[in-house]
Design a protein around this motif. Structure first.
Motif, mmCIF file in Angstrom:
data_model
loop_
_atom_site.group_PDB
_atom_site.id
_atom_site.type_symbol
_atom_site.label_atom_id
_atom_site.label_comp_id
_atom_site.label_asym_id
_atom_site.label_seq_id
_atom_site.Cartn_x
_atom_site.Cartn_y
_atom_site.Cartn_z
ATOM 1 N N LEU A 271 0.855 -1.179 0.000
ATOM 2 C CA LEU A 271 0.000 0.000 0.000
ATOM 3 C C LEU A 271 0.892 1.230 0.000
ATOM 4 C CD1 LEU A 271 -2.410 -1.060 2.854
ATOM 5 C CD2 LEU A 271 -2.866 -1.160 0.411
ATOM 6 N N GLN A 272 0.463 2.239 -0.734
ATOM 7 C CA GLN A 272 1.173 3.495 -0.720
ATOM 8 C C GLN A 272 0.190 4.596 -0.368
ATOM 9 O OE1 GLN A 272 2.930 3.821 -4.665
ATOM 10 N NE2 GLN A 272 4.918 3.290 -3.805
ATOM 11 N N ALA A 273 0.698 5.633 0.255
ATOM 12 C CA ALA A 273 -0.135 6.787 0.565
ATOM 13 C C ALA A 273 0.751 8.023 0.582
ATOM 14 C CB ALA A 273 -0.829 6.624 1.913
ATOM 15 N N TRP A 274 0.151 9.126 0.181
ATOM 16 C CA TRP A 274 0.804 10.418 0.337
ATOM 17 C C TRP A 274 0.318 11.010 1.648
ATOM 18 C CZ3 TRP A 274 4.727 12.238 -2.420
ATOM 19 C CH2 TRP A 274 4.950 11.712 -3.692
ATOM 20 N N ASP B 82 2.709 -2.659 4.279
ATOM 21 C CA ASP B 82 2.196 -3.944 3.821
ATOM 22 C C ASP B 82 0.709 -4.129 4.077
ATOM 23 O OD1 ASP B 82 4.667 -4.777 2.836
ATOM 24 O OD2 ASP B 82 5.262 -5.648 4.751
ATOM 25 N N THR B 83 0.181 -3.477 5.104
ATOM 26 C CA THR B 83 -1.225 -3.648 5.459
ATOM 27 C C THR B 83 -1.841 -2.297 5.821
ATOM 28 O OG1 THR B 83 -0.832 -3.939 7.840
ATOM 29 C CG2 THR B 83 -0.736 -5.939 6.450
ATOM 30 N N PRO B 84 -3.159 -2.189 5.751
ATOM 31 C CA PRO B 84 -3.800 -0.952 6.191
ATOM 32 C C PRO B 84 -3.482 -0.606 7.645
ATOM 33 C CG PRO B 84 -5.349 -2.262 4.923
ATOM 34 C CD PRO B 84 -4.132 -3.115 5.149
ATOM 35 N N PRO C 263 -4.490 7.851 0.308
ATOM 36 C CA PRO C 263 -4.037 6.546 -0.175
ATOM 37 C C PRO C 263 -3.942 6.538 -1.702
ATOM 38 C CG PRO C 263 -5.937 6.338 1.279
ATOM 39 C CD PRO C 263 -5.771 7.791 0.985
ATOM 40 N N VAL C 264 -2.923 5.872 -2.206
ATOM 41 C CA VAL C 264 -2.749 5.716 -3.645
ATOM 42 C C VAL C 264 -3.600 4.527 -4.093
ATOM 43 C CG1 VAL C 264 -1.111 5.169 -5.488
ATOM 44 C CG2 VAL C 264 -0.423 6.681 -3.591
#
Length: 145
Positions: free
Chosen positions: A64-67, A110-112, A135-136
């Protein structure tokens, strides 16, 4: 159901770690016969101690990716925050920007749950006033630079 003994707890721990373990492998790990382990696992399932078998994604899945959009607290700057961010391996990229947001930080988890923990950790840094999480959903173009 009777109280769980050490063997029951060990079987549960083994299955939590790898639910695909065969009955033979479980039996070998706890020192019982295959049929004794099969009976114990069935009893644990029937009693609801083991509710289901599931898949837990590991590092082989897409992370998971997020800005994270950071705003500094009054009197703080990039120089105050960067030493803290550099220490976190999940921080992939940092951009100091102008406007209502002070810094864009790309993070990976790796996880929320791990993403939420990371966000909370960064939000608690001295010098951070506010964090907005974006979140991306999908990367549509990445030219690697």
């Amino acid at each position: 159901m009777k109280t769980l003994d050490a063997t029951d707890r060990k079987l549960i721990a083994l299955l939590q770690d790898n639910a695909r373990l065969s009955t033979v492998a479980l039996a070998k790990a706890v020192g019982l016969s295959r049929s004794a382990v099969q009976e114990r696992v069935h009893r644990l399932e029937s009693a609801g101690v083991i509710a289901q078998y599931t898949v837990r994604l590991g590092s082989g899945g897409d992370p998971l990716q997020a800005w994270l959009l950071l705003r500094y607290a009054d009197g703080f700057s990039c120089d105050d925050v960067m030493p803290l961010l550099v220490e976190l391996p999940a921080v992939r990229t940092c951009h100091s920007v102008a406007g209502e947001i002070d810094m864009l930080v790309l993070v990976q988890a790796d996880t929320p749950s791990m993403l939420a923990d990371l966000r909370e950790r960064i939000a608690a840094f001295k010098g951070i006033d506010d964090v907005t999480t974006m979140p991306v959903l999908r990367v549509t173009l990445d030219r690697g630079g």
